[in-house]
Motif scaffolding. Structure first.
Motif, PDB file in Angstrom:
ATOM      1  N   ARG A 437      55.167  -2.241  20.200  1.00 35.96           N
ATOM      2  CA  ARG A 437      54.855  -3.468  19.398  1.00 35.96           C
ATOM      3  C   ARG A 437      55.948  -3.863  18.233  1.00 35.96           C
ATOM      4  O   ARG A 437      56.253  -2.748  17.880  1.00 35.96           O
ATOM      5  CB  ARG A 437      53.288  -3.237  18.957  1.00 35.96           C
ATOM      6  N   THR A 438      55.928  -4.996  17.895  1.00 33.07           N
ATOM      7  CA  THR A 438      56.644  -5.486  16.936  1.00 33.07           C
ATOM      8  C   THR A 438      55.923  -6.452  16.364  1.00 33.07           C
ATOM      9  O   THR A 438      55.285  -7.272  16.970  1.00 33.07           O
ATOM     10  CB  THR A 438      58.005  -6.159  17.254  1.00 33.07           C
ATOM     11  N   ARG A 439      55.876  -6.594  14.799  1.00 34.61           N
ATOM     12  CA  ARG A 439      55.172  -7.650  14.168  1.00 34.61           C
ATOM     13  C   ARG A 439      55.586  -7.601  12.774  1.00 34.61           C
ATOM     14  O   ARG A 439      56.318  -6.443  12.194  1.00 34.61           O
ATOM     15  CB  ARG A 439      53.809  -7.511  14.174  1.00 34.61           C
ATOM     16  N   ASN A 440      55.435  -8.673  12.245  1.00 31.04           N
ATOM     17  CA  ASN A 440      55.742  -8.742  10.762  1.00 31.04           C
ATOM     18  C   ASN A 440      54.725  -8.122   9.729  1.00 31.04           C
ATOM     19  O   ASN A 440      53.356  -8.368   9.926  1.00 31.04           O
ATOM     20  CB  ASN A 440      55.982 -10.161  10.457  1.00 31.04           C
ATOM     21  N   MET A 441      55.124  -7.428   8.918  1.00 27.84           N
ATOM     22  CA  MET A 441      54.136  -6.896   7.825  1.00 27.84           C
ATOM     23  C   MET A 441      54.493  -7.260   6.531  1.00 27.84           C
ATOM     24  O   MET A 441      55.377  -6.774   5.890  1.00 27.84           O
ATOM     25  CB  MET A 441      54.359  -5.440   7.981  1.00 27.84           C
ATOM     26  N   PRO A 442      53.826  -8.390   5.750  1.00 23.00           N
ATOM     27  CA  PRO A 442      54.022  -8.816   4.292  1.00 23.00           C
ATOM     28  C   PRO A 442      53.790  -7.551   3.447  1.00 23.00           C
ATOM     29  O   PRO A 442      53.305  -6.491   3.991  1.00 23.00           O
ATOM     30  CB  PRO A 442      53.000  -9.825   4.138  1.00 23.00           C
ATOM     31  N   MET A 443      54.374  -7.687   2.269  1.00 20.81           N
ATOM     32  CA  MET A 443      54.510  -6.643   1.370  1.00 20.81           C
ATOM     33  C   MET A 443      52.890  -6.008   0.754  1.00 20.81           C
ATOM     34  O   MET A 443      52.686  -4.781   0.755  1.00 20.81           O
ATOM     35  CB  MET A 443      54.975  -7.096  -0.003  1.00 20.81           C
ATOM     36  N   ARG A 444      51.942  -6.816   0.504  1.00 18.30           N
ATOM     37  CA  ARG A 444      50.829  -6.524   0.366  1.00 18.30           C
ATOM     38  C   ARG A 444      49.941  -5.638   1.368  1.00 18.30           C
ATOM     39  O   ARG A 444      49.352  -4.812   1.071  1.00 18.30           O
ATOM     40  CB  ARG A 444      49.900  -7.799   0.052  1.00 18.30           C
ATOM     41  N   GLU A 445      50.071  -6.114   2.751  1.00 17.12           N
ATOM     42  CA  GLU A 445      49.758  -5.313   3.522  1.00 17.12           C
ATOM     43  C   GLU A 445      50.306  -4.124   3.836  1.00 17.12           C
ATOM     44  O   GLU A 445      49.930  -3.070   4.062  1.00 17.12           O
ATOM     45  CB  GLU A 445      49.984  -6.041   5.040  1.00 17.12           C
ATOM     46  N   ALA A 446      51.774  -3.924   3.751  1.00 16.18           N
ATOM     47  CA  ALA A 446      52.473  -2.563   3.788  1.00 16.18           C
ATOM     48  C   ALA A 446      51.828  -1.811   2.457  1.00 16.18           C
ATOM     49  O   ALA A 446      51.751  -0.478   2.779  1.00 16.18           O
ATOM     50  CB  ALA A 446      53.959  -2.901   3.567  1.00 16.18           C
ATOM     51  N   GLU A 447      51.824  -2.153   1.486  1.00 16.02           N
ATOM     52  CA  GLU A 447      51.101  -1.451   0.456  1.00 16.02           C
ATOM     53  C   GLU A 447      49.857  -0.979   0.553  1.00 16.02           C
ATOM     54  O   GLU A 447      49.577   0.105   0.357  1.00 16.02           O
ATOM     55  CB  GLU A 447      51.121  -2.156  -1.078  1.00 16.02           C
ATOM     56  N   ALA A 448      48.855  -1.738   1.194  1.00 15.78           N
ATOM     57  CA  ALA A 448      47.651  -1.281   1.342  1.00 15.78           C
ATOM     58  C   ALA A 448      47.766  -0.195   2.565  1.00 15.78           C
ATOM     59  O   ALA A 448      46.937   0.798   2.487  1.00 15.78           O
ATOM     60  CB  ALA A 448      46.981  -2.493   2.077  1.00 15.78           C
ATOM     61  N   VAL A 449      48.933  -0.014   3.481  1.00 11.74           N
ATOM     62  CA  VAL A 449      49.006   1.227   4.473  1.00 11.74           C
ATOM     63  C   VAL A 449      49.665   2.380   3.817  1.00 11.74           C
ATOM     64  O   VAL A 449      49.280   3.288   4.332  1.00 11.74           O
ATOM     65  CB  VAL A 449      49.579   0.560   5.699  1.00 11.74           C
ATOM     66  N   LEU A 450      50.723   1.999   3.307  1.00  9.47           N
ATOM     67  CA  LEU A 450      51.633   3.057   2.934  1.00  9.47           C
ATOM     68  C   LEU A 450      51.313   3.666   1.542  1.00  9.47           C
ATOM     69  O   LEU A 450      51.965   4.570   0.976  1.00  9.47           O
ATOM     70  CB  LEU A 450      53.019   2.709   2.870  1.00  9.47           C
ATOM     71  N   GLY A 451      50.705   2.582   0.606  1.00  7.68           N
ATOM     72  CA  GLY A 451      50.631   3.127  -0.692  1.00  7.68           C
ATOM     73  C   GLY A 451      51.442   2.231  -1.590  1.00  7.68           C
ATOM     74  O   GLY A 451      52.443   1.488  -1.337  1.00  7.68           O
ATOM     75  N   SER A 452      50.922   2.270  -3.078  1.00 10.22           N
ATOM     76  CA  SER A 452      51.690   1.187  -3.814  1.00 10.22           C
ATOM     77  C   SER A 452      53.128   1.979  -4.111  1.00 10.22           C
ATOM     78  O   SER A 452      53.869   1.066  -4.873  1.00 10.22           O
ATOM     79  CB  SER A 452      50.916   1.269  -5.180  1.00 10.22           C
ATOM     80  N   HIS A 453      53.683   2.975  -3.742  1.00 16.80           N
ATOM     81  CA  HIS A 453      54.950   3.292  -4.017  1.00 16.80           C
ATOM     82  C   HIS A 453      55.978   3.119  -3.019  1.00 16.80           C
ATOM     83  O   HIS A 453      57.154   3.117  -3.304  1.00 16.80           O
ATOM     84  CB  HIS A 453      54.900   5.122  -3.652  1.00 16.80           C
ATOM     85  N   VAL A 454      55.811   2.169  -1.928  1.00 17.88           N
ATOM     86  CA  VAL A 454      56.648   1.599  -1.373  1.00 17.88           C
ATOM     87  C   VAL A 454      57.473   0.522  -1.840  1.00 17.88           C
ATOM     88  O   VAL A 454      57.408  -0.010  -3.180  1.00 17.88           O
ATOM     89  CB  VAL A 454      56.125   0.755   0.025  1.00 17.88           C
ATOM     90  N   GLN A 455      58.807   0.553  -1.396  1.00 16.69           N
ATOM     91  CA  GLN A 455      59.942  -0.415  -2.108  1.00 16.69           C
ATOM     92  C   GLN A 455      59.232  -1.832  -1.827  1.00 16.69           C
ATOM     93  O   GLN A 455      58.853  -2.231  -1.000  1.00 16.69           O
ATOM     94  CB  GLN A 455      61.079  -0.453  -1.464  1.00 16.69           C
ATOM     95  N   ALA A 456      59.220  -2.904  -2.973  1.00 19.50           N
ATOM     96  CA  ALA A 456      58.838  -4.128  -2.961  1.00 19.50           C
ATOM     97  C   ALA A 456      59.546  -4.840  -2.031  1.00 19.50           C
ATOM     98  O   ALA A 456      60.989  -4.726  -1.853  1.00 19.50           O
ATOM     99  CB  ALA A 456      58.887  -4.682  -4.126  1.00 19.50           C
ATOM    100  N   GLY A 457      58.788  -5.729  -1.292  1.00 24.02           N
ATOM    101  CA  GLY A 457      59.549  -6.384  -0.261  1.00 24.02           C
ATOM    102  C   GLY A 457      58.632  -6.526   1.339  1.00 24.02           C
ATOM    103  O   GLY A 457      57.709  -5.800   1.341  1.00 24.02           O
ATOM    104  N   ASP A 458      59.138  -7.471   1.919  1.00 21.56           N
ATOM    105  CA  ASP A 458      58.448  -7.548   3.434  1.00 21.56           C
ATOM    106  C   ASP A 458      58.958  -6.540   4.357  1.00 21.56           C
ATOM    107  O   ASP A 458      60.065  -6.208   4.085  1.00 21.56           O
ATOM    108  CB  ASP A 458      58.438  -9.125   3.859  1.00 21.56           C
ATOM    109  N   TYR A 459      58.393  -6.234   5.389  1.00 19.21           N
ATOM    110  CA  TYR A 459      58.491  -5.330   6.440  1.00 19.21           C
ATOM    111  C   TYR A 459      58.415  -5.753   7.845  1.00 19.21           C
ATOM    112  O   TYR A 459      57.686  -6.656   8.036  1.00 19.21           O
ATOM    113  CB  TYR A 459      58.069  -3.883   6.222  1.00 19.21           C
ATOM    114  N   VAL A 460      59.493  -5.220   8.641  1.00 19.73           N
ATOM    115  CA  VAL A 460      59.174  -5.294  10.065  1.00 19.73           C
ATOM    116  C   VAL A 460      58.621  -4.027  10.672  1.00 19.73           C
ATOM    117  O   VAL A 460      59.256  -3.054  10.496  1.00 19.73           O
ATOM    118  CB  VAL A 460      60.571  -5.679  10.710  1.00 19.73           C
ATOM    119  N   LEU A 461      57.606  -4.020  11.617  1.00 17.80           N
ATOM    120  CA  LEU A 461      56.844  -3.294  12.066  1.00 17.80           C
ATOM    121  C   LEU A 461      57.048  -2.863  13.532  1.00 17.80           C
ATOM    122  O   LEU A 461      57.121  -3.632  14.272  1.00 17.80           O
ATOM    123  CB  LEU A 461      55.428  -3.319  12.054  1.00 17.80           C
ATOM    124  N   LEU A 462      57.710  -1.822  14.012  1.00 19.02           N
ATOM    125  CA  LEU A 462      57.985  -1.276  15.197  1.00 19.02           C
ATOM    126  C   LEU A 462      57.259  -0.211  15.745  1.00 19.02           C
ATOM    127  O   LEU A 462      57.296   1.027  14.877  1.00 19.02           O
ATOM    128  CB  LEU A 462      59.632  -1.186  15.578  1.00 19.02           C
TER     129      LEU A 462
END
Length: 676
Positions: A437-462
């Motif tokens: 699967r591939t999909r876009n993951m905005p920063m807020r969703e990435a923070e919710a999954v990975l924690g607040s320590h992630v580098q700020a920004g949007d992510y591409v999920l593979l």
């Protein structure tokens, strides 16, 4: 206090009275800085002592107005007591007047501090003790205290001398027994003294080193770097952990790590022999490189079975259609030749795509990260993944067609995806399903999954999901550790997930694992969004074959493969180009020198005769700087051009290629010269 630049306000009658009381008081007043410098006195004090204000304020210290015994007592008792309790009362002193007369006084002082506790000034009141009956006794006691202070001072000096001697002996022991090099040198680069460790490590004696600059010991490769370090030290800047290869007295070289501190035209140095550490680091680097290559070769080994089967099928399709065409031509049956040609061409293109992907996958050199569309990457690899995992595993792709771009090394990402697919296959020995699967993951969703320590920004999920056996919590805990594997001995290095983890970290991304026993495993790669890549325009459709061109256009084809050379020259002639042909670099150079009207050189890279295609092009351009060049090669493009970009007017085309691609590339190189 008056403000500079403004007229002071006239003093009030009350302030004038206060000032008169201060000046005419029956006792002496003075204020001093913490070190005793006099900053304010009243008229009574000046009258007693006979000094003027100009002779005292800011120029004399209060201690200087005392006899020797009084100065000693002031420094050893008065000062420490004042600092400790903030005041002293009724201490007896003798005050020296301007004419040398001694004036007995009683002294009261108070120390003023700021809000941080730092001493600001000392305010002192002096009472004339000449009329007091107790003056003689107080003076005697003061003298006794001064004498006691002198005796204590002498004893203190003796104690300090003993301690200095002990510390010197201790320093000498450290100097002699230290395993590290300890040295003192001049800023000009000559050792003044070295401890025995220098001789033990480098073989040179202290006398040897005093006769030559230590820059002479540096390996020639470090000469320029060493000069910069010496300039830094001469400028007063310290140097920490500078590693340099240094010549041993026996002629070999050892690595020394230096820390140097400049002070008063001297250099204080500490050197450590790090030769073994350097050798171990290099051995580790080579081992890691070999393991990385082994991991890649392991992945390629997984491909060989399916690739060989598929490639043989492609060759069978090509050969079968060519044999059928020959048979039909012999029988005069030409109606279905185009169908056979299309089938053979389709198999040829599939084989070419397969070889190009394998060449790119197997490259060893480090590749520069570039904008990548992960959806397109997944789609381009689906056939390879299906062949690798085998027919008993279904491979599904659920990809976002509007996926953001990311910036990463495309080939390392391909390697990661293939390794994850192979791991998923190994987890399903009885068959199953792999979902990519591939999909876009905005920063807020990435923070919710990975924690607040992630580098700020949007992510591409593979993500890669399998329906296999899953991992236990104990296995999950060690999954990313190098060399950890649950596969039988000889079937895996345990480097796959650790290399993916390192690749994601270097790319500014993250990787997570979600696994449940009996359900399956999902591994997710989070890659940072690269907005700049989204402006890349999609590739346009290749235009049709070019029409006949101006006969003045002359093209030289140099290739050692006769069939390809003849085919290219025939096609060029068919399209009304003037064409020449050569079988090697020497013959091609002879034609270029004899034929000044050649406009384009088309040359293979690997040519016999001692001159390859790149050497031929360089030699030709020395006499013909305007000559256009098209390299054709069966190797990966990067292996031809290396890390440096090709000069303008040169391009590379990787074999095999379609004729329309060949002619479109020629048109692009030649520009306006190609127009009819």
């Amino acid at each position: 206090m008056p403000v500079p630049g403004k007229n002071p306000s006239p003093a009030s009658p009350f302030e004038e009275d206060i000032n008169e009381l201060y000046e005419e008081a029956p006792c002496g007043y003075l204020s001093t800085a913490p070190d005793g410098t006099i900053i304010k006195v009243n008229a009574t004090f000046l009258e007693w002592t006979g000094y003027s204000r100009d002779a005292l304020l800011g120029k004399r210290r209060f201690q200087e107005l005392l006899p020797v015994a009084g100065r000693v007592f002031y420094d050893t008792h008065f000062g420490p007591l004042l600092l400790m309790q903030g005041f002293v009362k009724e201490l007896a002193f003798e005050l020296l007047s301007a004419n040398g007369q001694r004036i007995p006084i009683l002294l009261n002082s108070k120390l003023k501090r700021d809000s941080a506790g730092t001493p600001l000034l000392i305010r002192t009141t002096l009472l004339d003790a000449r009329g007091r009956r107790s003056y003689e006794e107080e003076l005697r006691l003061a003298k006794k205290k001064a004498e006691d202070a002198e005796l204590a001072f002498k004893r203190l000096n003796e104690i300090l001398e003993v301690r200095i001697t002990e510390r010197t002996l201790e320093r000498d022991r450290i100097w002699r027994t230290s395993q590290d090099i300890l040295a003192v040198a001049s800023v000009q680069g000559y050792f003044l003294s070295c401890n025995p460790a220098f001789t033990n490590i480098m073989g040179w004696t202290e006398q040897d080193m005093q006769a030559m600059p230590f820059t002479a010991l540096a390996h020639p490769e470090h000469a320029y770097e060493m000069a910069q370090v010496m300039a830094q030290l001469a400028a007063g800047q310290p140097v920490s952990r500078y590693d340099v290869r240094s010549r041993h007295k026996d002629g070999t070289y050892r690595w020394l790590s230096w820390t140097a501190t400049p002070e008063a035209q001297l250099l204080y140095l500490v050197g450590r022999d790090v030769t073994n550490e350097r050798l171990q680091m290099e051995a580790l680097r080579q081992t890691e490189e070999a393991l990385r290559q082994a991991q890649k070769m392991e992945a390629i080994g997984q491909l060989t079975g399916g690739i060989a089967h598929d490639f043989n099928n492609l060759l069978a399709g090509i050969m079968g259609n060519l044999d059928l065409m020959r048979l039909r031509i012999g029988l005069g049956q030409t109606a279905h030749l185009e169908q056979n040609l299309d089938a053979a061409m389709s198999s040829t293109k599939r084989a070419a795509a397969l070889t190009h992907r394998l060449l790119a996958f197997a490259r060893r050199q480090t590749l520069v990260p570039k904008p990548v569309d992960v959806t397109l990457l997944v789609q381009s690899m689906l056939d390879m993944i299906r062949r690798t995992v085998g027919p008993n595993i279904d491979v599904e792709a659920n990809v976002d067609q509007a996926l953001w771009w990311t910036l990463c090394d495309r080939h390392q990402l391909e390697n990661a995806l293939l390794n994850l697919s192979i791991n998923a296959r190994d987890a399903m020995p009885d068959g199953g399903r792999i979902t990519i699967r591939t999909r876009n993951m905005p920063m807020r969703e990435a923070e919710a999954v990975l924690g607040s320590h992630v580098q700020a920004g949007d992510y591409v999920l593979l993500s890669v999901t399998d329906t296999g056996s899953g991992m236990t919590p104990e296995v999950l805990e060690h999954a990313f550790e190098p060399f950890f594997t649950t596969k039988p001995f000889g079937e895996g290095t345990g480097l796959g997930l650790s290399m993916i983890h390192g690749f994601m970290k270097q790319s500014g991304g993250y990787v997570t694992i979600d696994s449940r026993i009996g359900v399956g495993t999902t591994i997710k790669l989070y890659l940072p969004r690269h907005a700049a890549g989204e402006t890349v325009a999609p590739g346009s459709m290749a235009p049709a074959l070019p029409q006949a061109k101006d006969k003045r256009m002359t093209i030289l084809v140099v290739d050692d493969e006769p069939a390809l050379r003849d085919m290219l020259t025939d096609m060029l002639e068919h399209l009304d180009y003037a064409s020449l042909a050569a079988a090697d670099g020497q013959e091609g150079m002879t034609m270029i020198e004899a034929t000044p009207q050649i406009d384009l050189l088309v040359t293979d890279i690997g040519l016999p005769g001692g001159m390859n295609g790149r050497q031929l092009a360089n030699a030709a351009r020395r006499s013909r700087p305007d000559l256009k060049v098209l390299f054709i090669t069966g190797y990966a493009e990067q292996s031809v051009i290396g890390k440096e970009a090709l000069p303008p007017g040169m391009e590379v085309l990787v074999k095999p290629f379609a004729m329309e691609t060949f002619f479109n590339t020629i048109n692009r190189i030649m520009g306006d010269m190609n127009k009819p």
